[in-house]
Design a protein around this motif. Sequence first.
Motif, short mmCIF file in Angstrom:
data_model
loop_
_atom_site.label_atom_id
_atom_site.label_comp_id
_atom_site.label_asym_id
_atom_site.label_seq_id
_atom_site.Cartn_x
_atom_site.Cartn_y
_atom_site.Cartn_z
N THR A 135 0.19 1.02 -5.37
CA THR A 135 1.10 1.50 -4.33
C THR A 135 1.19 3.02 -4.33
O THR A 135 1.38 3.64 -5.38
CB THR A 135 2.50 0.91 -4.52
N GLN A 136 1.07 3.59 -3.15
CA GLN A 136 1.33 5.02 -2.98
C GLN A 136 2.79 5.19 -2.58
O GLN A 136 3.22 4.67 -1.56
CB GLN A 136 0.42 5.63 -1.91
N VAL A 137 3.54 5.91 -3.37
CA VAL A 137 4.95 6.15 -3.09
C VAL A 137 5.10 7.52 -2.45
O VAL A 137 4.64 8.54 -2.99
CB VAL A 137 5.80 6.07 -4.37
N VAL A 138 5.72 7.55 -1.28
CA VAL A 138 5.94 8.80 -0.55
C VAL A 138 7.41 9.17 -0.66
O VAL A 138 8.28 8.46 -0.13
CB VAL A 138 5.52 8.67 0.93
N GLN B 162 6.60 -2.24 -5.22
CA GLN B 162 5.80 -1.21 -5.88
C GLN B 162 4.93 -1.82 -6.96
O GLN B 162 5.41 -2.58 -7.82
CB GLN B 162 6.72 -0.14 -6.49
N GLN C 86 0.82 -1.21 0.00
CA GLN C 86 0.00 0.00 0.00
C GLN C 86 0.85 1.26 0.00
O GLN C 86 0.49 2.27 -0.62
CB GLN C 86 -0.92 -0.01 1.23
N LEU C 87 2.00 1.22 0.71
CA LEU C 87 2.83 2.42 0.85
C LEU C 87 4.30 2.07 0.70
O LEU C 87 4.76 1.03 1.20
CB LEU C 87 2.62 3.06 2.23
N LEU C 88 5.03 2.93 0.03
CA LEU C 88 6.49 2.88 0.00
C LEU C 88 7.02 4.24 0.43
O LEU C 88 6.52 5.27 0.00
CB LEU C 88 7.00 2.56 -1.40
N TYR C 89 8.03 4.21 1.29
CA TYR C 89 8.69 5.44 1.72
C TYR C 89 10.15 5.37 1.32
O TYR C 89 10.85 4.38 1.60
CB TYR C 89 8.61 5.59 3.24
N ALA D 263 8.52 -0.55 3.02
CA ALA D 263 7.22 -0.88 2.43
C ALA D 263 6.24 -1.22 3.54
O ALA D 263 6.59 -1.91 4.50
CB ALA D 263 7.36 -2.06 1.47
N VAL D 264 5.02 -0.73 3.43
CA VAL D 264 3.98 -0.96 4.43
C VAL D 264 2.75 -1.51 3.73
O VAL D 264 2.33 -1.00 2.69
CB VAL D 264 3.63 0.36 5.17
N HIS D 265 2.17 -2.55 4.34
CA HIS D 265 0.94 -3.12 3.80
C HIS D 265 0.06 -3.57 4.95
O HIS D 265 0.53 -4.21 5.89
CB HIS D 265 1.23 -4.29 2.87
#
Length: 265
Positions: free
Chosen positions: A87-90, A83, A42-45, A64-66
């Motif tokens: 995926t939302q990349v921050v 990704q 869901q998220l990558l930082y 990475a967060v899911h």
Amino acid sequence: MAMLRRQFAAALAATTGLGALGLTGCSTLGAPRAAIPPGGAQLLYWGGPILTMNDAQPQVEAVAVHAGRIVALGRRDEVARWQGAATQVVDLQGRTLIPGFVDPHSHLGGVGLQAIAANLLPPPDGPNTGIAQLQGTLRQYIATSSDAREMQMAFGFGYDDSQLAEHRHPTRDELDAVSTRVPIVAIHQSGHFAALNSKALERARITADTPDPQGGIIRRRPGSREPDGVLDENAYFGALQHLMPALSALGGATGHDLVGRLPAL
């Protein structure tokens, strides 16, 4: 923060199976190569320092967060396999990412209050070795502080009864010797006690008839029900509801604060 720290440690440990010794590949929770969900995490930082709070590997390039959990961390090129289309990349743009502060006993609000309060700390962080020094510090603060003038209150932070020459808390009478017109709240270093002058007790609506609240103590003058100015735990926290001026999001006073309700300092 402890939970996130454990997640970081678990992800690091999954890298080699030897514990959190280092990153030789993309770290994941539960297995060195966890299954990537359809659509990706869901998220990558990435794009800034990411601190793990783990001494064995204090910093990584990407996370990475899911489903609310850290599923991978390590080098950016390795975490990038998580990704996907969903995926939302921050991009941190150079800012630092750290585990969230989830500690309910962190006293973070007290940090802001301390920043605008008189320094009542003992040496080496402050000059206060006794009650006379506390009084002098508060007098100087009231005379010179723009924060005190704006709030029409005098907050001091950091006195430690165990390090004062008197080995006790200051009393309302000793704070009244500083001012009887300006409410004074001297906050203990622990953040769990405070000493108030008579004007602050009046503002807090604490009198001889006020019962001790559950989880708190209103200390009394010897042989009397009259408060001596020292409030413990919930007695102090409850008093703050009446003592704190209203502040804007930028830290300035709002239209319904205490300015103008008291005589000039």
